[in-house]
Design a protein around this motif. Structure first.
Motif, PDB file in Angstrom:
ATOM      1  N   TYR A  63       7.759  15.199   1.993  1.00 14.27           N
ATOM      2  CA  TYR A  63       6.346  15.430   2.314  1.00 14.27           C
ATOM      3  C   TYR A  63       5.913  14.736   3.601  1.00 14.27           C
ATOM      4  N   GLN A  64       6.778  13.883   4.148  1.00 21.01           N
ATOM      5  CA  GLN A  64       6.439  13.246   5.426  1.00 21.01           C
ATOM      6  C   GLN A  64       6.281  14.301   6.524  1.00 21.01           C
ATOM      7  N   LYS A  65       7.214  15.244   6.568  1.00 25.99           N
ATOM      8  CA  LYS A  65       7.137  16.265   7.621  1.00 25.99           C
ATOM      9  C   LYS A  65       6.050  17.303   7.321  1.00 25.99           C
ATOM     10  N   HIS A 100       4.464  14.062  -6.191  1.00 27.42           N
ATOM     11  CA  HIS A 100       4.449  14.872  -4.973  1.00 27.42           C
ATOM     12  C   HIS A 100       3.092  14.773  -4.275  1.00 27.42           C
ATOM     13  N   ILE A 101       2.021  14.862  -5.059  1.00 30.62           N
ATOM     14  CA  ILE A 101       0.674  14.761  -4.483  1.00 30.62           C
ATOM     15  C   ILE A 101       0.476  13.397  -3.833  1.00 30.62           C
ATOM     16  N   ALA A 102       0.872  12.346  -4.551  1.00 32.57           N
ATOM     17  CA  ALA A 102       0.705  10.988  -4.029  1.00 32.57           C
ATOM     18  C   ALA A 102       1.483  10.805  -2.731  1.00 32.57           C
ATOM     19  N   SER A 103       2.706  11.336  -2.676  1.00 35.04           N
ATOM     20  CA  SER A 103       3.515  11.205  -1.476  1.00 35.04           C
ATOM     21  C   SER A 103       2.856  11.900  -0.291  1.00 35.04           C
ATOM     22  N   LEU A 104       2.376  13.127  -0.487  1.00 31.36           N
ATOM     23  CA  LEU A 104       1.722  13.853   0.601  1.00 31.36           C
ATOM     24  C   LEU A 104       0.498  13.096   1.109  1.00 31.36           C
ATOM     25  N   ILE A 105      -0.311  12.564   0.190  1.00 33.83           N
ATOM     26  CA  ILE A 105      -1.505  11.825   0.590  1.00 33.83           C
ATOM     27  C   ILE A 105      -1.128  10.569   1.375  1.00 33.83           C
ATOM     28  N   CYS A 106      -0.089   9.882   0.949  1.00 40.19           N
ATOM     29  CA  CYS A 106       0.342   8.658   1.646  1.00 40.19           C
ATOM     30  C   CYS A 106       0.775   8.949   3.076  1.00 40.19           C
ATOM     31  N   TRP A 107       1.616   9.967   3.252  1.00 41.09           N
ATOM     32  CA  TRP A 107       2.094  10.293   4.595  1.00 41.09           C
ATOM     33  C   TRP A 107       0.969  10.818   5.473  1.00 41.09           C
ATOM     34  N   LEU A 108       0.061  11.571   4.883  1.00 40.63           N
ATOM     35  CA  LEU A 108      -1.082  12.073   5.636  1.00 40.63           C
ATOM     36  C   LEU A 108      -1.977  10.924   6.096  1.00 40.63           C
ATOM     37  N   THR A 109      -2.121   9.917   5.245  1.00 40.46           N
ATOM     38  CA  THR A 109      -2.974   8.764   5.575  1.00 40.46           C
ATOM     39  C   THR A 109      -2.440   8.001   6.771  1.00 40.46           C
ATOM     40  N   VAL A 110      -1.155   7.669   6.755  1.00 43.84           N
ATOM     41  CA  VAL A 110      -0.607   6.892   7.876  1.00 43.84           C
ATOM     42  C   VAL A 110      -0.530   7.733   9.146  1.00 43.84           C
ATOM     43  N   ALA A 111      -0.400   9.067   8.998  1.00 44.03           N
ATOM     44  CA  ALA A 111      -0.418   9.930  10.177  1.00 44.03           C
ATOM     45  C   ALA A 111      -1.778   9.876  10.870  1.00 44.03           C
ATOM     46  N   GLN A 112      -2.824   9.564  10.080  1.00 41.91           N
ATOM     47  CA  GLN A 112      -4.168   9.407  10.640  1.00 41.91           C
ATOM     48  C   GLN A 112      -4.469   7.948  10.978  1.00 41.91           C
ATOM     49  N   LYS A 113      -3.407   7.119  10.941  1.00 47.41           N
ATOM     50  CA  LYS A 113      -3.469   5.715  11.351  1.00 47.41           C
ATOM     51  C   LYS A 113      -4.391   4.870  10.461  1.00 47.41           C
ATOM     52  N   ASP A 114      -4.463   5.211   9.186  1.00 52.30           N
ATOM     53  CA  ASP A 114      -5.175   4.396   8.203  1.00 52.30           C
ATOM     54  C   ASP A 114      -4.167   3.676   7.309  1.00 52.30           C
ATOM     55  N   ARG A 115      -4.630   2.608   6.669  1.00 50.42           N
ATOM     56  CA  ARG A 115      -3.784   1.898   5.717  1.00 50.42           C
ATOM     57  C   ARG A 115      -3.777   2.630   4.377  1.00 50.42           C
ATOM     58  N   VAL A 116      -2.673   2.517   3.643  1.00 51.22           N
ATOM     59  CA  VAL A 116      -2.574   3.165   2.344  1.00 51.22           C
ATOM     60  C   VAL A 116      -1.964   2.191   1.343  1.00 51.22           C
ATOM     61  N   GLY A 117      -2.520   2.187   0.135  1.00 50.27           N
ATOM     62  CA  GLY A 117      -2.000   1.378  -0.962  1.00 50.27           C
ATOM     63  C   GLY A 117      -2.001   2.203  -2.236  1.00 50.27           C
ATOM     64  N   ALA A 118      -1.488   1.627  -3.307  1.00 50.54           N
ATOM     65  CA  ALA A 118      -1.391   2.398  -4.549  1.00 50.54           C
ATOM     66  C   ALA A 118      -1.371   1.493  -5.766  1.00 50.54           C
ATOM     67  N   VAL A 119      -1.736   2.097  -6.894  1.00 54.62           N
ATOM     68  CA  VAL A 119      -1.551   1.522  -8.217  1.00 54.62           C
ATOM     69  C   VAL A 119      -0.737   2.549  -9.001  1.00 54.62           C
ATOM     70  N   VAL A 120       0.473   2.161  -9.412  1.00 57.97           N
ATOM     71  CA  VAL A 120       1.383   3.086 -10.090  1.00 57.97           C
ATOM     72  C   VAL A 120       1.407   2.736 -11.579  1.00 57.97           C
ATOM     73  N   ILE A 121       1.078   3.713 -12.413  1.00 58.99           N
ATOM     74  CA  ILE A 121       0.903   3.493 -13.844  1.00 58.99           C
ATOM     75  C   ILE A 121       2.102   4.040 -14.603  1.00 58.99           C
ATOM     76  N   GLY A 122       2.791   3.174 -15.359  1.00 57.92           N
ATOM     77  CA  GLY A 122       3.905   3.593 -16.200  1.00 57.92           C
ATOM     78  C   GLY A 122       3.536   3.474 -17.668  1.00 57.92           C
ATOM     79  N   GLY A 123       4.551   3.448 -18.521  1.00 56.76           N
ATOM     80  CA  GLY A 123       4.291   3.382 -19.960  1.00 56.76           C
ATOM     81  C   GLY A 123       3.574   2.115 -20.373  1.00 56.76           C
ATOM     82  N   GLU A 124       4.098   0.957 -19.950  1.00 54.47           N
ATOM     83  CA  GLU A 124       3.474  -0.317 -20.315  1.00 54.47           C
ATOM     84  C   GLU A 124       3.278  -1.209 -19.101  1.00 54.47           C
ATOM     85  N   GLN A 125       3.334  -0.642 -17.916  1.00 59.33           N
ATOM     86  CA  GLN A 125       3.232  -1.464 -16.711  1.00 59.33           C
ATOM     87  C   GLN A 125       2.342  -0.797 -15.675  1.00 59.33           C
TER      88      GLN A 125
END
Length: 311
Positions: free
Chosen positions: A25-27, A122-147
């Motif tokens: 999704y970077q490209k 896939h959605i998260a990856s596209l948003i992340c690459w799009l964000t840095v392409a616009q020269k903004d910072r990007v962070g995340a909270v990744v939710i698993g089963g118990e973490q």
């Protein structure tokens, strides 16, 4: 119950996650840079360009005043009203983007093409690459089963790389352990999102929202007060009662299972009814938050839902 005619996205098997499919999704991000396109307008069903120039935010249109720059005249409104109007802009401030991506047990499910968790990644990856392409910072909270894994906002390619690696790791661990997520985990994730993001951030929560509790709703309301919040609902077609399968099938989680007859109209009607109720709850929440909600199917490749562009 699968759809054999639908082609899987590049490097994907629909169930597991690989770095190759997330890095793909970077490209793709260059195709959605303003002012050319907007993924949000496509997800809303509006396919016209709504991009803005880098460094300026559109604020409003008002009647032309002496001394206004003629280059800022809004010619469409001027032609419609018969009186000259000027576009006003405000300087754009840094807008960090924070993504909350749900990879929990209710998301690790799919009947036609992808697991919902894979589509969310896939959605998260596209948003992340799009964000840095616009020269903004990007962070995340990744939710698993118990973490819940935090990735603080970071600029350049380091941000997306950190996030996609965390997504892949959490997804694999949740698949292996098969532990069910509690509503407390989703609430914890929203609380950590509140702690991590600076005021004025652009927040995107990607989930099926099946673990949405009253406490999580309250936390979302707090987040919406000082940030630009979007909800992105990922669903499987069978949740809408859409399946060509008409036999009996065992469905279950890690606690119980039951046999369901998809040949009965009542079964499909019940599924549609439950889906509509869930949609209504999300719409009501969206109205309370004054934040848009978008819907993405796990039964089609993401890029096919963004104007049919693939690569």
């Amino acid at each position: 119950m699968g759809n054999q005619r639908m082609i899987l996205p590049a490097h994907s098997d629909g169930i597991h996650l690989s770095l190759a499919e997330l890095l793909h999704y970077q490209k793709q991000s260059v195709r959605w840079l303003p002012p050319a396109r907007s993924i949000w307008s496509y997800l809303s069903g509006h396919h016209d360009s709504t991009g803005k120039g880098r460094g300026m935010d559109f604020a409003e249109v008002r009647p032309y005043q002496k001394g206004d720059d003629v280059r800022s005249i809004d010619w469409r409104i001027t032609a419609r009203t018969g009186k000259p109007h000027t576009k006003l802009y405000t300087e754009e401030r840094e807008c960090p983007v924070m993504v909350a991506v749900d990879l929990s047990s209710t998301m690790q499910y799919g009947t036609q093409l992808l697991y919902k968790s894979v589509q969310a990644a896939h959605i998260a990856s596209l948003i992340c690459w799009l964000t840095v392409a616009q020269k903004d910072r990007v962070g995340a909270v990744v939710i698993g089963g118990e973490q819940v894994v935090d990735c603080p906002p970071t600029a350049r390619q380091q941000g997306p790389l950190q996030i996609v690696n965390a997504i892949k790791r959490v997804h694999e661990q949740t698949l292996e352990t098969g532990k069910n997520q509690s509503r407390d985990t989703f609430l914890t994730a929203m609380s950590q999102l509140h702690r991590l993001c600076p005021k004025g951030s652009d927040l995107i929560v990607i989930s099926d929202f099946n673990q949405l509790s009253d406490g999580a709703e309250q936390r979302l309301k707090q987040l919406a007060q000082h940030n630009h919040l979007r909800l992105l609902h990922v669903f499987d077609p069978i949740e809408q009662g859409e399946t060509a399968y008409r036999g009996r099938f065992w469905l279950g989680d890690h606690r119980r299972s039951l046999q369901v007859s998809f040949g009965r109209k009542s079964t499909l009607a019940s599924l549609r009814h439950d889906f509509e109720r869930h949609q209504q709850r999300l719409t009501a929440l969206s109205n309370q938050l004054r934040s848009p909600v978008y819907h993405v199917s796990a039964g089609k490749p993401l890029l096919d839902q963004l104007g049919g562009i693939r690569g």
